[in-house]
Design an enzyme around this catalytic site. Structure first.
Site, PDB file in Angstrom:
ATOM      1  N   ASP A 169      46.396  48.199  31.429  1.00 56.96           N
ATOM      2  CA  ASP A 169      47.531  48.980  31.149  1.00 56.96           C
ATOM      3  C   ASP A 169      48.501  48.469  30.103  1.00 56.96           C
ATOM      4  O   ASP A 169      48.446  47.335  29.717  1.00 56.96           O
ATOM      5  CB  ASP A 169      48.199  49.083  32.389  1.00 56.96           C
ATOM      6  CG  ASP A 169      47.915  49.878  33.638  1.00 56.96           C
ATOM      7  OD1 ASP A 169      46.757  50.470  33.336  1.00 56.96           O
ATOM      8  OD2 ASP A 169      48.391  49.808  34.778  1.00 56.96           O
ATOM      9  N   TYR A 201      45.207  25.744  60.881  1.00 61.89           N
ATOM     10  CA  TYR A 201      45.081  26.171  62.161  1.00 61.89           C
ATOM     11  C   TYR A 201      44.124  24.972  62.893  1.00 61.89           C
ATOM     12  O   TYR A 201      44.586  24.847  64.110  1.00 61.89           O
ATOM     13  CB  TYR A 201      44.242  27.278  62.508  1.00 61.89           C
ATOM     14  CG  TYR A 201      45.108  28.535  62.957  1.00 61.89           C
ATOM     15  CD1 TYR A 201      46.239  28.385  63.924  1.00 61.89           C
ATOM     16  CD2 TYR A 201      45.319  29.708  62.064  1.00 61.89           C
ATOM     17  CE1 TYR A 201      47.315  29.401  64.090  1.00 61.89           C
ATOM     18  CE2 TYR A 201      46.275  31.053  62.266  1.00 61.89           C
ATOM     19  CZ  TYR A 201      47.071  30.871  63.425  1.00 61.89           C
ATOM     20  OH  TYR A 201      48.058  31.685  63.448  1.00 61.89           O
ATOM     21  N   GLU A 226      41.432  46.107  34.430  1.00 53.22           N
ATOM     22  CA  GLU A 226      42.746  45.729  35.331  1.00 53.22           C
ATOM     23  C   GLU A 226      42.679  46.318  36.748  1.00 53.22           C
ATOM     24  O   GLU A 226      42.827  45.817  37.548  1.00 53.22           O
ATOM     25  CB  GLU A 226      43.977  45.995  34.477  1.00 53.22           C
ATOM     26  CG  GLU A 226      45.042  45.907  35.352  1.00 53.22           C
ATOM     27  CD  GLU A 226      46.630  46.108  34.867  1.00 53.22           C
ATOM     28  OE1 GLU A 226      46.581  46.204  33.493  1.00 53.22           O
ATOM     29  OE2 GLU A 226      47.528  46.188  35.440  1.00 53.22           O
TER      30      GLU A 226
END
Lengths: 435, 435
Positions: free
Chosen positions: B316, B178, B264
């Site tokens: 997982d 910006y 996780e």
């Protein structure tokens, strides 16, 4: 400390843009000229003190917020669930189950009375400035092919919640689902019944000790206990303190802040934290990093209720920014039954507002054209009750739709990385420029 | 404290499942029987102490990790950028700009030499166990139509970084964009040049004080200073401490932990934090809540380098869990040049592993069938060098692909909400069941 003071001070900023186009550099020098409009901090602090005083005095607002317990009001025509302690939730479950047992023993079988959470049953109450649920229940009998399964799931969820409360722990919706995948089938089913159970028991989901994941952070003039640990949010560096997922473990909230600064996004939060903005203007700064999560909404509400501080919001100047404000203020439709405990009324829109873009002469190239979708959302917002009742908001939204321009908070970086903390926000506060 | 101890203790768990199918309840009672296999905590702690001792002794690993500075090695054929302090980065920029000025004054115009970050230029180094960038540079002359714009952008980014460093602040990529939207056009351009500048200067993006947003949290036996504020992570309640976005403001890292537990997901983190798992087995628990962000990766690496602790991962049991491990260990392709500073080698896969599903008799209904996409990702992982070099991992991945089943950490909740912290993890640690 001195070094930090200096950093947050009024040292000359990074030159804004090397672009040679006269328009952009004129904007930059105008932006810089605003710095000279700033009065000494002591004067701005006086303004803020009177804002804080008026917020804590407005008994009407805080009373309706803190003391209203519709579950205690039998003739109430709507359902607003309330926070309950574990003992109370447990005894409500016991009563429900005893009722079912008696019904079975008397040969009538059993059935749950479940409040409807359908959209048609949701209504916005201007008095309370919240979406609530009308009191309309449907029966869920076990002795019916259509509802036998759902009645079983309901009984199971009640028993799981009971077990969680007995152990004094907190679990996620996902945990709950996995305790009986065979029965629940998929998580949307156990989630839906969990919401039913919340309404049936007249208590919030957090009272059931089923918590959402956290993503909010807080920093600034705030001390509280998280599960007994004393947290001083002025000593949380630039990273801040993660807002705890289980609000009932939060206690001992204390603060010498004059206001709460609610920030839409991470990047602005980081700027404010690094510049220790809260040391210059005593405040509590928090963000949910985008779409507000339940934990952050609960936390903001607790702060507002206990500290009675004004809440000023810093969001992007686009329909999405306003939508985020609406979630904090009126709740989201799919958790309307819980809106009393999730919403914080009377949030002031500090910035970035559509009118700021011209007022602060944000360069054209830092503004973005609204997409068709933006315009659609903007028009829908104009029809929303919570917008309509605030004339200033309607005007701003109309300006946005007329100019078809939006801008992010970060657009202020075009005047220098610290323009936000050194000029924009102090000037906003000085001019009491919130609506 | 006593109350907390009790909660984390061995009180009988919530009954697992009311399902009447013999298979599910047999699994539950088997799962419960594993509790009796647990030796006293003191014995498990002895195991962990020797794990910690061997991790801190493995000089080879930590040396290559901490002391290797390829930027000091002129004959190195690959680029690995390193952390540099502000003074050093500033002087590198000055040298670059002086060189350009001299070149212009001598009538030769100026040009930047920019290392290629193309995929074809990225390579996995088994020795370092990391993806790095080959030393292959291309010229970016100002006096060429094709590169004039990019050379200008490069000069501008260099000057902005210089300004940020001079002020001693940190900014986001979005802030940077910006400051000169007109020149950069869109953020992908300033982002790309920022990465170029990183490689040109041979320093990490965090050394440039351009930071990513944070989403990680940490809790447990860790004390550090965040921007000078002392943070005791045993006193961060259940919410934990947000991992700071600017790693260079982190100092004074101390710990009496025996290992780092890398988690996780949020839900498992919350369970571990609420049960104060780290008080039973001294450890530091951290999570990036899914896909690891730069701040969390930098933070993990700092912990590993300074504390020389073993890192055990709880993810997982699916290809995605392994992919997350690979990002922590070897880095992601789009930031390969920075891999030395972002990666943590030698992470042990504690669980949930495909073989655990049968070993712990996770009920069939809590396992999920792998999708076609899962299988595709799994097969691709089998071809990855970082998997191939660990026989145990290959075996596990083959098991996953053979059974076509996956499971989340949360699946362990089917044996009771606290099974993870009370049985599964202690037993894993006791049996040194990591690979």
């Amino acid at each position: 400390m001195l070094e930090k003071k200096r950093r947050a001070g009024v040292a000359p900023d990074v030159p804004a843009s090397s672009s040679k186009k006269p328009r952009a550099s004129a904007a930059a020098s105008y932006a810089e000229s605003l710095r000279s409009k700033l009065r000494p901090d002591a004067s701005i602090l006086t303004t803020l003190r009177s804002l804080a005083a008026s917020a804590s005095k407005s008994k009407a607002a805080t009373n309706s917020l803190a003391d209203h317990d519709p579950s205690a009001d039998p003739i109430s025509s709507y359902i607003v669930v309330a926070d309950q302690d574990s003992a109370s939730v447990t005894s409500r479950i016991n009563r429900l189950v005893l009722g079912a047992a008696r019904s079975i023993l008397s040969g009538r079988g059993f059935s749950f009375a479940v409040p409807s959470r359908a959209a048609s049953n949701q209504v916005y109450l201007p008095d309370l400035d919240r979406i609530v649920l009308l009191r309309r229940e449907s029966a869920r009998p076990f002795a019916s092919v259509a509802t036998a399964r759902k009645a079983t799931v309901t009984a199971r969820v009640l028993s799981l919640v009971h077990a969680v409360l007995r152990r004094g722990i907190h679990v996620t919706k996902r945990d709950l689902f996995y305790t009986d995948v065979k029965l629940f089938g998929d998580q949307s089913q156990s989630d839906a019944v969990l919401d039913d159970v919340s309404c049936m028991l007249g208590c919030t989901r957090s009272s059931l000790h089923v918590v959402a994941s956290e993503k909010g952070v807080v920093v600034g003039r705030l001390v509280f206990a998280d599960d007994g640990d004393r947290i001083d949010c002025t000593r949380m560096g630039v990273g801040g303190k993660a807002i705890p997922p289980n609000i009932d473990r939060v206690s001992g909230i204390e603060s010498d802040a004059l206001f709460i600064l609610l920030v839409e996004k991470d990047a602005a939060f980081m700027r404010l934290a690094e510049d220790r903005f809260y040391n210059r203007f005593p405040c509590i700064i928090l963000t949910a990093k985008g779409q507000p999560d339940v934990a952050t909404r609960l936390f903001l509400r607790r702060l507002k209720v206990e500290l009675k501080l004004p809440v000023l919001a810093l969001v992007d100047s686009d329909p999405y920014g306003l939508k985020i404000l609406s979630v904090y203020m009126c709740g989201s439709k799919n958790m309307s039954y819980d809106s009393a405990n999730l919403t914080t009324p009377d949030i002031k829109w500090l910035g970035v507002r559509p009118s700021d873009l011209d007022k602060y002469r944000v360069p054209e190239q830092c503004r973005l054209p609204m997409t068709d979708h933006d315009i659609k959302v903007g028009k829908e917002l104009l029809e929303e009750d919570f917008v309509k009742q605030n004339e200033g908001w309607v005007k701003e939204l109309e300006t946005m739709l007329r100019t078809r321009q939006k801008a992010e908070i970060q657009a202020l970086s075009s005047f220098g990385f610290q323009y936000l903390t050194e000029v924009y926000l102090p000037l906003k506060l000085q001019q009491q420029d919130w609506i």
